[in-house]
Scaffold this active site. Structure first.
Site, PDB file in Angstrom:
ATOM      1  N   LYS A 107      32.445 -28.851  12.672  1.00  0.00           N
ATOM      2  CA  LYS A 107      31.539 -28.713  13.815  1.00  0.00           C
ATOM      3  C   LYS A 107      30.532 -27.600  13.561  1.00  0.00           C
ATOM      4  CE  LYS A 107      34.887 -25.783  16.249  1.00  0.00           C
ATOM      5  NZ  LYS A 107      35.683 -25.635  17.487  1.00  0.00           N
TER       6      LYS A 107
ATOM      7  N   ARG B 262      41.966 -23.954  28.843  1.00  0.00           N
ATOM      8  CA  ARG B 262      40.652 -24.607  28.738  1.00  0.00           C
ATOM      9  C   ARG B 262      40.838 -26.090  29.081  1.00  0.00           C
ATOM     10  NH1 ARG B 262      37.738 -22.825  23.218  1.00  0.00           N
ATOM     11  NH2 ARG B 262      39.219 -24.376  22.444  1.00  0.00           N
TER      12      ARG B 262
ATOM     13  N   TYR C  92      11.909  -0.358  14.474  1.00  0.00           N
ATOM     14  CA  TYR C  92      11.643  -0.293  15.915  1.00  0.00           C
ATOM     15  C   TYR C  92      12.524   0.759  16.584  1.00  0.00           C
ATOM     16  CZ  TYR C  92       8.983  -4.673  15.711  1.00  0.00           C
ATOM     17  OH  TYR C  92       8.058  -5.642  15.435  1.00  0.00           O
TER      18      TYR C  92
ATOM     19  N   MET D 133      13.337  -9.023  13.437  1.00  0.00           N
ATOM     20  CA  MET D 133      13.480 -10.473  13.332  1.00  0.00           C
ATOM     21  C   MET D 133      13.377 -10.968  11.897  1.00  0.00           C
ATOM     22  SD  MET D 133      11.340 -13.528  15.232  1.00  0.00           S
ATOM     23  CE  MET D 133      11.816 -12.973  16.865  1.00  0.00           C
TER      24      MET D 133
END
Length: 455
Positions: A104, A202, A330, A378
């Site tokens: 998956k 779940r 940053y 990024m």
């Protein structure tokens, strides 16, 4: 009304394998721009009809070895031969029981179809995905092995599962009703694996819901139960007693179903951790996922001889010498305390490098661990090159893999960022080319322009 003895595995036997199709450099397959649509007749799948299903072939780009320097240097390498060997080792660790290879989330970010084929070559009999779309994608790539949808599927997709020969998890009465109606509408039958909630909280049926489930199944003659399964919540922790509680709860529910006449061939509970450390969970089928890639869910679990499958690398885009007091990145979260030689790498959180690794993690260059300095942005990240004085612009950088005597893996990123390797691996984006190695040949797939994940 069907008898419970009719609830069997049906047309897919454990030994069934994939129909292979050449891929990569040297393949006779047409390119993505000229390939005709993929087609198949649904009678080749359980409960199929004579309708003809047509799907476009997924877009992809093949890049040969000689072309690879023209690509962006940030590349995830997947050793498919090692993955096949891991599947074989895991089958041995499970006492030779059949394997369901979990592929998956695009094969844990590594290309679902390639991972699936490698696992099947290594001895897996089934494949497991989470979404109908994931299963359909494998069918479109020519894979005919049985595919189990491990997660809940919207009732509106019941007909889609029948069209593509996918085996869903039966997790609710509403989904059972939708599946029965879709099978009746199309004149087909449907096989399911019954999902039980053994204590994880779940999806799945709880013990007190079994009487209503049995009644609903008797009223659904086109739906047959081919398997029963549940999920282990804490099998990666040998100190937890939750696994023992779940095993007992699962055994009790299975016994209740058997007393009602249900005798499916597939009864499965073992995930990667259960396979490695809890023999009482092996039952008739084991479901490895992370371990296929040579990674254990916990260092506390035994290693059955797994081989590393993944390596992740880039190259130094720029080297610069900066004076003391220079802010980096940053937010100026890192300021040099002395003259520093910095390497700027073309990889960032847009590629899957966790932003949390800023001022925490490191990369491997010239056999040395070079700290990440400043925030991960990024597209770029800066590293301190002082530990690697021989580093040059364009030189290799190891993100995962081996460099000299040092090693790095998704587990390192996970520890540094407070998460798990599953999240790290599935977070590698389509901006990163995947380079595959198999049978002595290598090829690169790069789907940046497709707007979607690799297959």
């Amino acid at each position: 009304m069907p008898t419970w003895s009719s609830f069997s595995t049906g047309r897919f036997s454990p030994e069934r394998r994939i129909r292979t199709r050449a891929t990569g450099p040297g393949s006779s397959s047409p390119s993505s721009e000229t390939a005709p649509p993929t087609t198949w007749n649904s009678p080749s799948f359980p409960g199929g009809s004579s309708s003809r299903i047509t799907s476009p072939r997924p877009r992809r780009a093949w890049v040969s070895e000689s072309d690879s320097p023209n690509l962006r240097p940030t590349v995830l390498r997947v050793d498919l031969d090692a993955l096949s060997l891991n599947a074989t080792a895991l089958k041995t660790a499970g006492g030779g029981r059949p394997l369901l290879a979990v592929v998956k989330a695009n094969g844990y970010g590594c290309g679902a179809a390639h991972v699936a084929r490698a696992a099947l070559r290594g001895g897996a009999s089934w494949l497991g995905v989470a979404l109908a779309e994931e299963g359909i994608q494998l069918r479109e790539r020519g894979i005919v092995a049985p595919i189990l949808l491990l997660g809940p599927v919207p009732p509106t997709q019941a007909g889609l599962l029948l069209d593509h020969g996918l085996t869903p998890a039966l997790y609710s009465l509403s989904f059972l009703q939708a599946l029965e109606e879709a099978a009746e509408r199309t004149g087909r039958s449907a096989e399911v694996h019954l999902k039980l909630d053994s204590g994880m909280g779940r999806v799945g049926f709880r013990p007190e819901e079994i009487p209503d489930l049995l009644g609903a199944l008797r009223r659904s003659p086109r739906v047959s139960v081919a398997g029963i399964f549940s999920n282990l919540a804490s099998a990666d922790d040998p100190r937890s007693d939750q696994t023992a509680h779940q095993v007992r709860a699962f055994q009790d529910m299975v016994e209740t179903l058997r007393r009602a006449g249900m005798e499916p061939a597939w009864v499965h509970l073992a995930n990667s951790s259960g396979l490695l450390a809890h023999p009482d969970t092996h039952l008739t089928l084991c479901r490895p996922g992370l371990t296929l890639f040579g990674l254990r869910p916990s260092a506390d679990l035994p290693d059955p001889g797994l081989r590393p499958v993944l390596s992740f690398s880039t190259r130094i885009a720029q080297i610069k010498r900066v004076p003391p007091g220079t802010p980096v990145g940053y937010g100026a979260t890192y300021v040099t305390s002395s003259s520093k030689r910095l390497g700027i790498l073309p990889v960032g959180y847009g590629d899957g490098l966790p932003r949390a690794l800023g001022n925490v993690g490191h990369v491997l260059i010239e056999g040395a661990a070079c700290p990440i300095v400043g925030r991960v942005s990024m597209d770029l990240v800066a590293v301190d090159l002082d530990p690697a004085p021989g580093a040059v612009e364009g030189g290799p950088v190891c993100l995962w893999g081996s460099e000299g005597t040092l090693n790095a893996s998704p587990w390192d990123w996970a520890r540094w960022s407070g998460t798990i390797p599953y999240e790290v691996m599935t977070g590698i984006s389509c901006r990163v080319a995947r380079r595959y190695a198999e049978g002595g040949r290598e090829w690169t797939e790069f789907l940046l322009n497709s707007g979607g994940p690799l297959a």
